[in-house]
Design a protein around this motif. Structure first.
Motif, PDB file in Angstrom:
ATOM      1  N   SER A   1       0.834  -1.214   0.000  1.00 51.14           N
ATOM      2  CA  SER A   1       0.000   0.000   0.000  1.00 51.14           C
ATOM      3  C   SER A   1       0.861   1.253   0.000  1.00 51.14           C
ATOM      4  O   SER A   1       0.535   2.235  -0.691  1.00 51.14           O
ATOM      5  N   VAL A   2       1.963   1.233   0.756  1.00 44.86           N
ATOM      6  CA  VAL A   2       2.883   2.380   0.753  1.00 44.86           C
ATOM      7  C   VAL A   2       3.487   2.559  -0.631  1.00 44.86           C
ATOM      8  O   VAL A   2       3.581   3.674  -1.152  1.00 44.86           O
ATOM      9  N   GLN A   3       3.881   1.437  -1.239  1.00 40.08           N
ATOM     10  CA  GLN A   3       4.473   1.491  -2.578  1.00 40.08           C
ATOM     11  C   GLN A   3       3.474   2.047  -3.594  1.00 40.08           C
ATOM     12  O   GLN A   3       3.812   2.928  -4.388  1.00 40.08           O
ATOM     13  N   VAL A   4       2.235   1.543  -3.559  1.00 46.87           N
ATOM     14  CA  VAL A   4       1.213   1.995  -4.500  1.00 46.87           C
ATOM     15  C   VAL A   4       0.863   3.465  -4.249  1.00 46.87           C
ATOM     16  O   VAL A   4       0.785   4.264  -5.187  1.00 46.87           O
ATOM     17  N   PHE A   5       0.666   3.819  -2.981  1.00 52.32           N
ATOM     18  CA  PHE A   5       0.268   5.192  -2.642  1.00 52.32           C
ATOM     19  C   PHE A   5       1.344   6.196  -3.033  1.00 52.32           C
ATOM     20  O   PHE A   5       1.064   7.194  -3.707  1.00 52.32           O
ATOM     21  N   ILE A   6       2.590   5.934  -2.631  1.00 52.23           N
ATOM     22  CA  ILE A   6       3.686   6.850  -2.949  1.00 52.23           C
ATOM     23  C   ILE A   6       3.893   6.923  -4.459  1.00 52.23           C
ATOM     24  O   ILE A   6       4.071   8.010  -5.030  1.00 52.23           O
ATOM     25  N   GLY A   7       3.870   5.762  -5.113  1.00 49.87           N
ATOM     26  CA  GLY A   7       4.083   5.730  -6.553  1.00 49.87           C
ATOM     27  C   GLY A   7       3.021   6.510  -7.309  1.00 49.87           C
ATOM     28  O   GLY A   7       3.334   7.345  -8.173  1.00 49.87           O
ATOM     29  N   LEU A   8       1.737   6.261  -6.990  1.00 47.34           N
ATOM     30  CA  LEU A   8       0.655   6.957  -7.670  1.00 47.34           C
ATOM     31  C   LEU A   8       0.648   8.447  -7.329  1.00 47.34           C
ATOM     32  O   LEU A   8       0.332   9.288  -8.177  1.00 47.34           O
ATOM     33  N   LEU A   9       1.004   8.771  -6.081  1.00 48.96           N
ATOM     34  CA  LEU A   9       1.046  10.173  -5.665  1.00 48.96           C
ATOM     35  C   LEU A   9       2.085  10.944  -6.463  1.00 48.96           C
ATOM     36  O   LEU A   9       1.809  12.030  -6.993  1.00 48.96           O
ATOM     37  N   ILE A  10       3.286  10.392  -6.587  1.00 51.42           N
ATOM     38  CA  ILE A  10       4.351  11.075  -7.308  1.00 51.42           C
ATOM     39  C   ILE A  10       4.053  11.113  -8.809  1.00 51.42           C
ATOM     40  O   ILE A  10       4.278  12.128  -9.472  1.00 51.42           O
ATOM     41  N   GLN A  11       3.507  10.020  -9.343  1.00 45.35           N
ATOM     42  CA  GLN A  11       3.143  10.026 -10.764  1.00 45.35           C
ATOM     43  C   GLN A  11       2.033  11.035 -11.041  1.00 45.35           C
ATOM     44  O   GLN A  11       2.046  11.713 -12.075  1.00 45.35           O
ATOM     45  N   GLY A  12       1.062  11.117 -10.114  1.00 48.41           N
ATOM     46  CA  GLY A  12       0.005  12.108 -10.263  1.00 48.41           C
ATOM     47  C   GLY A  12       0.544  13.521 -10.189  1.00 48.41           C
ATOM     48  O   GLY A  12       0.113  14.405 -10.948  1.00 48.41           O
ATOM     49  N   LEU A  13       1.498  13.748  -9.281  1.00 47.25           N
ATOM     50  CA  LEU A  13       2.126  15.064  -9.159  1.00 47.25           C
ATOM     51  C   LEU A  13       2.879  15.419 -10.441  1.00 47.25           C
ATOM     52  O   LEU A  13       2.786  16.542 -10.943  1.00 47.25           O
ATOM     53  N   GLN A  14       3.621  14.451 -10.971  1.00 44.20           N
ATOM     54  CA  GLN A  14       4.355  14.685 -12.209  1.00 44.20           C
ATOM     55  C   GLN A  14       3.406  14.986 -13.366  1.00 44.20           C
ATOM     56  O   GLN A  14       3.640  15.902 -14.160  1.00 44.20           O
ATOM     57  N   GLN A  15       2.337  14.188 -13.459  1.00 47.48           N
ATOM     58  CA  GLN A  15       1.360  14.401 -14.527  1.00 47.48           C
ATOM     59  C   GLN A  15       0.726  15.780 -14.409  1.00 47.48           C
ATOM     60  O   GLN A  15       0.518  16.471 -15.415  1.00 47.48           O
ATOM     61  N   ASP A  16       0.423  16.180 -13.173  1.00 52.80           N
ATOM     62  CA  ASP A  16      -0.193  17.481 -12.946  1.00 52.80           C
ATOM     63  C   ASP A  16       0.765  18.609 -13.318  1.00 52.80           C
ATOM     64  O   ASP A  16       0.368  19.605 -13.944  1.00 52.80           O
ATOM     65  N   LEU A  17       2.034  18.467 -12.930  1.00 52.23           N
ATOM     66  CA  LEU A  17       3.035  19.480 -13.266  1.00 52.23           C
ATOM     67  C   LEU A  17       3.212  19.597 -14.775  1.00 52.23           C
ATOM     68  O   LEU A  17       3.292  20.696 -15.323  1.00 52.23           O
ATOM     69  N   VAL A  18       3.273  18.448 -15.444  1.00 47.68           N
ATOM     70  CA  VAL A  18       3.434  18.448 -16.900  1.00 47.68           C
ATOM     71  C   VAL A  18       2.227  19.096 -17.569  1.00 47.68           C
ATOM     72  O   VAL A  18       2.363  19.910 -18.480  1.00 47.68           O
ATOM     73  N   ASN A  19       1.020  18.741 -17.102  1.00 49.93           N
ATOM     74  CA  ASN A  19      -0.199  19.307 -17.690  1.00 49.93           C
ATOM     75  C   ASN A  19      -0.266  20.816 -17.498  1.00 49.93           C
ATOM     76  O   ASN A  19      -0.686  21.551 -18.395  1.00 49.93           O
ATOM     77  N   ARG A  20       0.157  21.278 -16.312  1.00 49.56           N
ATOM     78  CA  ARG A  20       0.077  22.715 -16.032  1.00 49.56           C
ATOM     79  C   ARG A  20       1.123  23.511 -16.791  1.00 49.56           C
ATOM     80  O   ARG A  20       0.882  24.654 -17.177  1.00 49.56           O
ATOM     81  N   THR A  21       2.297  22.910 -16.987  1.00 49.30           N
ATOM     82  CA  THR A  21       3.387  23.659 -17.611  1.00 49.30           C
ATOM     83  C   THR A  21       3.411  23.521 -19.134  1.00 49.30           C
ATOM     84  O   THR A  21       3.599  24.506 -19.850  1.00 49.30           O
TER      85      THR A  21
END
Length: 385
Positions: free
Chosen positions: A31-51
């Protein structure tokens, strides 16, 4: 195999509390692996989409000597036919001008597009807050420029170029790109109006593209450059223009991988130690089974199957818990406007990989006790109790 599976299942059911503890430990790790992984991937996707989500990711432009691109229709046709990774492509006719007012002149950038093509890159319809997309002889103005100059729809404005040409345009709408520099400087019109204002004829100043995989933009740019092979054209991509952003994304990815590796190492060590103790606890039963004729291979498979069962149930529970944590995070971590700080992002491949790694780790961890069970001498075990 069937006998080994039955015995492994029985051992796990007999020590149900211990089994539940191991499964819970694996589940927490996954769960830690999935949560951290999805959180960081979501953050990256959000940053890419915004920029760069609503901007050109690969751009062909003319050098300063020729200023404009001739034969741009053939270039676009060649890219569409040969570059599979390009999703959207749009020509643009840009130039610097002045918005002439009664008391002052404001420097602006006039951008001329074919709106049917540019919509896929800039999502202009979404960004219009009032009015409509401009036709020939019309423009749309940014929200900041509107407020600064007190402009309204149907107002007439004058645009002046460095060569002294002055052209009248009518305001058809206002947009908001949520970027102050754009809202204060871009005057958007159709491509014919921009070409006429700057005397470009039928030529354009750039060809803008968005690609399917944003992190492959440099590869696509190199491919286009090699195929076109024109020294008068400059082919750039967002990765070359945003080195600091790219470095930050890479740092996040490395941090995520490091966290996941240490989590999996702790899971492997935990399973190995618990199953090793199980071998000692069940040594008498294993000795009796060997004395009754069970082969060494079947005895060792008991612990391999135990590891596999624990891994499967732990992975399933961990994935469910990790997704639950991700959903909860997006519900409680909100911006002032009520939107999630980081949008919920699901990468099915990553989730499957996380579960698979947990199962594999559990199986690998069971090799130590499985090997230990091979060395058990049934006579000595039964004699010593």
């Amino acid at each position: 195999m069937r006998l080994s599976f039955k015995i492994a299942s029985r051992f796990l059911r007999f020590n149900f509390g211990q089994t539940l503890l191991i499964v819970t430990g694996i589940a927490i790790g996954v769960s830690v692996q999935v949560f951290i992984g999805l959180l960081i991937q979501g953050l990256q996707q959000d940053l890419v989409n915004r920029t760069i989500g609503s901007s050109s990711q690969v751009t062909i432009s003319a050098n300063k000597e020729i200023a404009t691109i001739s034969g741009w229709e053939e270039i676009i046709e060649g890219i569409v036919q040969n570059e599979q990774g390009v999703n959207q492509i749009s020509p643009a006719a840009d130039g610097a001008a002045f918005l002439v007012g009664e008391e002052s002149s404001d420097p602006v950038i006039v951008r001329g597009w074919i709106f049917e093509d540019a919509e896929g890159i800039y999502a202009i319809e979404e960004k219009l807050i009032e009015g409509k997309v401009p036709g020939e002889g019309e423009v749309i103005i940014g929200l900041n420029l509107k407020d600064e100059l007190g402009l309204s729809i149907e107002d007439d404005i004058k645009l002046a170029t460095a060569t002294g040409r002055i052209q009248d345009y009518k305001i058809s709408g206002f947009y908001d790109f949520r970027v102050s520099s754009i809202n204060s400087s871009w005057v958007i019109t159709d491509i014919k109006s921009a070409q006429g204002l700057f005397d470009y004829g039928d030529e354009v100043t750039s060809i803008e593209m968005q690609v399917q995989d944003v992190f492959a933009a440099d590869i696509i740019a190199d491919s286009i450059n090699n195929r076109i092979d024109n020294e008068d054209l400059i082919i750039d991509n967002w990765k070359a223009q945003n080195q600091e952003l790219l470095s930050g994304l890479n740092g996040q990815s490395i941090s995520s991988i490091m966290i996941q590796v240490f989590v999996m190492v702790s899971v492997v060590l935990g399973i190995s130690s618990v199953l090793a103790i199980t071998v000692m606890q069940k040594s008498k039963e294993i000795g009796i089974l060997k004395a009754m004729g069970i082969r060494d291979g079947d005895a060792s498979r008991i612990f391999l199957l135990q590891g596999l069962i624990l891994g499967v149930f732990g992975a399933m529970l961990g994935v469910a818990l990790g997704l639950g944590l991700s959903v909860a995070f997006t519900k409680f971590a909100l911006n002032p406007d009520g939107t999630p700080v980081i949008a919920f992002y699901i990468n099915y491949g990553f989730i499957a990989l996380s579960g698979g790694i947990a199962i594999l780790a559990s199986l690998v961890a069971s090799f130590i006790p499985a090997r230990k069970s091979l060395k058990l001498n049934p006579i000595e075990v039964i004699r010593n109790g």
